[in-house]
Design a protein around this motif. Structure first.
Motif, short mmCIF file in Angstrom:
data_model
loop_
_atom_site.label_atom_id
_atom_site.label_comp_id
_atom_site.label_asym_id
_atom_site.label_seq_id
_atom_site.Cartn_x
_atom_site.Cartn_y
_atom_site.Cartn_z
N LEU A 179 0.82 -1.21 0.00
CA LEU A 179 0.00 0.00 0.00
C LEU A 179 0.86 1.26 0.00
N ALA A 180 1.94 1.22 0.77
CA ALA A 180 2.85 2.37 0.77
C ALA A 180 3.49 2.55 -0.62
N SER A 200 5.42 8.17 -1.46
CA SER A 200 6.72 7.84 -0.86
C SER A 200 7.67 7.34 -1.92
N LYS A 201 8.93 7.63 -1.74
CA LYS A 201 9.95 7.04 -2.59
C LYS A 201 10.19 5.60 -2.19
N VAL A 202 10.66 4.82 -3.11
CA VAL A 202 10.92 3.41 -2.83
C VAL A 202 11.97 3.28 -1.75
N ALA A 203 12.96 4.14 -1.77
CA ALA A 203 14.03 4.06 -0.77
C ALA A 203 13.52 4.36 0.62
N ASP A 204 12.42 5.18 0.70
CA ASP A 204 11.86 5.49 2.02
C ASP A 204 11.07 4.32 2.56
N ILE A 205 10.60 3.49 1.69
CA ILE A 205 9.80 2.34 2.12
C ILE A 205 10.70 1.22 2.62
N SER A 241 14.42 -1.43 1.40
CA SER A 241 15.43 -1.79 0.39
C SER A 241 14.76 -1.89 -0.99
N SER A 242 15.37 -1.29 -1.97
CA SER A 242 14.77 -1.25 -3.30
C SER A 242 14.54 -2.65 -3.84
N ALA A 243 15.52 -3.53 -3.67
CA ALA A 243 15.37 -4.89 -4.20
C ALA A 243 14.27 -5.63 -3.47
N LEU A 244 14.21 -5.46 -2.12
CA LEU A 244 13.19 -6.15 -1.33
C LEU A 244 11.81 -5.62 -1.67
N VAL A 245 11.68 -4.30 -1.76
CA VAL A 245 10.39 -3.69 -2.08
C VAL A 245 9.90 -4.15 -3.45
N SER A 246 10.80 -4.11 -4.43
CA SER A 246 10.41 -4.49 -5.79
C SER A 246 9.99 -5.96 -5.85
N ARG A 247 10.75 -6.82 -5.17
CA ARG A 247 10.44 -8.24 -5.20
C ARG A 247 9.12 -8.52 -4.49
N THR A 248 8.90 -7.85 -3.36
CA THR A 248 7.69 -8.08 -2.58
C THR A 248 6.46 -7.58 -3.33
N VAL A 249 6.53 -6.40 -3.92
CA VAL A 249 5.39 -5.82 -4.63
C VAL A 249 4.99 -6.70 -5.81
#
Length: 605
Positions: A52-53, A65-70, A72-80
């Protein structure tokens, strides 16, 4: 399906709906949601909050929000990508009208509508289909491609099968065409002088290699005759006249086929050749027979033999001059526009009496002179020295016509036409026979060759005045001739001797029949109408091959017969017997010499 199963299915569906969170984001002052986030089954609460973020925005083009604020970029991208996807509620698939799905901010940016002024507030068809329609189309394309590939595969198999059958048919037809040459008739027309020596050269090469066939021509690094085209023409003529036949090994590519895979012909230079089957089943016997037949024909053409000899010597001289310039002096070959001049100069000199060895001597000196001039003269164009060699050659040949010129041998690095060695060997071996035969033909012509004189080849059907005798009379009864009158005649006996006698016709008959009483057969040579011969109608002694050859020369070919043969003169019209005159005796002596030479040397081997 029972009630219990339906209840369980409804409960599972309800739990899945409860696990799936749907979040709609509204653009400020918008009347309808623009983006809807869906979670995959089994997504944890923490992953949902992260997603959601990730998808939260204040307006199209601006993320909360920026991805970096949420995280790790790799973790966020993989999870989304694993837990959620977003539906664009106002951007619809042009095919099924369902909202387009994006799985990352990058996917949304790639659509080039994620801007406040571009993102549609109302439903609008997109330029690309949704994932489902795209997959359906891809699956349809895959199936279409699969069907096309299968159709191509089947077509290829059919083509390969047709090709296989065509190849089998061609192989069978080519083999049958080759085998059909066994039934070709015996040659009924002699080859030309050039074609004859082409065939004799082929036989020479076959004997040297102990082979039953010659060629293919494409595999040779030399010429048989004057040129490759001349060799092809000779092969064509020899095959057309049934002297040679193509043989194996050969491939179907060596044959020409029509649309029904029937053989139309063969490529002359692509297949090996052998002597025609009609010339003899045994290879050695067929060669010997062919050689014997050809040299008998060739000896009757002295003029053409001399012309062919001069042509081979001329070609060899030109080859020597060209090779001398290129191999020994590293100059260019004879220029194309001077090549004919070189041929003409050599040909003129050969006709005036030069030998090939003398031409080699003059060409060697002329080339050395031209090369020395080129070394003294700077700035010459390419080909100038070779052109000067032709000029010097022509001048020296003209000036040396009344001088003694030594003879040089042809160097080994010069490869004359293969026919030349066969031709010169033939001429050397039959030099005496050529001279004697020439003298015989000259005498025969003086005596009356060419006069129109017809005879009946079947003596049984001859008129009474030309009927073969069956009694003790040497000739048919003729009131104009007394059998006891002395008659000068020639007697060819089985031992190969030729003797002249002057005695009565009765005595002549006794010699011919060896004292027996078989009937006597008269022979009327067609080429010499003022001459007759007689022999016993039955075997009265051993075979007489020399007399057989003599009567063949005189124009009455016979199979080898037995016993003596008598020659005497006659009137060309009345057929009255006469004594042999001096010229007739000389002609018979010349014919006897030719026959003896041929008997002693049955072939040029």
């Amino acid at each position: 399906m029972g009630k219990r199963q339906r209840r369980r299915q409804r409960e599972q569906t309800k739990r899945r709906k409860q696990q799936r969170a749907v979040v709609r984001y509204l653009f400020p002052n918008a009347e309808r949601p623009l983006l809807e986030v869906h979670f995959e089954d089994g997504t944890s609460g923490g992953d949902k909050e992260l997603c959601l973020a990730y998808w939260a925005f204040t307006e199209p083009g601006t993320w909360t929000s920026k991805v970096a604020d949420i995280g790790s970029s790799a973790l966020v991208s993989r999870t989304v990508k694993a837990a959620s996807h977003a539906c664009l509620l106002t951007v619809l698939c042009p095919q099924c009208t369902s909202p387009l799905v994006v799985r990352s901010r990058s996917d949304l940016a790639a659509m080039r509508v994620w801007r406040s002024d571009l993102f549609p507030r109302e439903e609008r068809n997109a330029k690309i289909p949704c994932e489902t329609c795209h997959e359906v189309a891809a699956e349809a394309r895959r199936k279409t491609e699969q069907r096309e590939a299968e159709a191509q595969h089947q077509a290829k198999k059919r083509a390969e099968e047709q090709q296989r059958k065509a190849v089998e048919a061609k192989v069978a037809n080519a083999g049958a065409w080759i085998a059909g040459h066994r039934d070709r008739p015996f040659p009924d027309e002699p080859p030309s002088v050039r074609d004859s020596f082409t065939l004799l050269t082929m036989i020479d090469i076959m004997e040297q290699k102990d082979a039953e066939s010659f060629g293919p021509l494409d595999a040779l690094d030399y010429e048989i005759g004057a040129s490759r085209n001349a060799d092809l023409e000779s092969l064509k003529n020899l095959h057309a006249k049934s002297w040679i036949t193509p043989t194996l090994p050969a491939t179907i590519g060596d044959f020409a086929f029509d649309e029904n895979n029937n053989v139309e012909g063969v490529y002359l230079a692509a297949v090996p050749w052998r002597l025609a089957h009609a010339l003899g089943g045994q290879v050695k016997q067929a060669r010997k027979f062919t050689v014997d037949t050809l040299w008998r024909i060739l000896l009757e053409t002295p003029g053409e033999l001399d012309e062919l000899t001069q042509e081979m010597d001329r070609l060899t001289a030109v080859l020597y001059l060209d090779s001398l310039l290129v191999r020994k002096y590293d100059e260019g070959p004879i220029p194309e526009h001077r090549l004919q001049e070189a041929h003409d100069a050599f040909e003129k000199s050969l006709r005036t009496g030069y030998t090939l060895g003398q031409l080699i001597t003059v060409a060697w000196g002329a080339t050395g002179n031209a090369v020395a001039w080129g070394q003294r003269t700077p700035g010459l164009k390419p080909g100038s020295v070779s052109s000067a060699a032709v000029t010097t050659l022509s001048r020296r040949l003209a000036h040396a016509s009344d001088r003694v010129v030594p003879e040089y041998d042809v160097p080994r690095w010069v490869t004359p036409p293969a026919m030349r060695s066969t031709l010169h060997r033939f001429l050397d071996q039959h030099q005496d026979e050529r001279k004697t035969l020439s003298r015989f033909r000259a005498l025969q012509q003086r005596i009356g060759i060419g006069e129109a004189f017809e005879i009946d080849s079947d003596l049984a059907d001859a008129s009474e005045s030309e009927e073969a005798s069956v009694n003790n009379s040497p000739v048919p009864e003729d009131e104009a001739f007394d059998p006891m009158t002395p008659l000068t005649y020639a007697l060819a006996t089985p031992d190969g001797a030729l003797t002249f006698h002057t005695e009565s016709a009765v005595k002549m008959r006794e010699r011919v029949t060896a004292g027996a009483i078989p009937p006597v057969v008269r022979i009327f040579p067609t080429k010499t109408p003022t001459l007759e011969a007689c022999l016993a109608d039955e075997e009265v002694g051993p075979e007489n091959p020399v007399a057989t050859e003599m009567i063949d020369l005189l124009g009455y070919p016979l199979p080898t017969f037995s016993g003596p043969l008598a020659f005497y003169g006659c009137d060309a019209h009345s057929r009255t017997m006469k004594s042999l005159d001096t010229e007739q005796q000389e002609m018979l002596q010349a014919a006897h010499q030719v026959a003896k030479l041929r008997e002693n040397q049955k072939s040029p081997r």
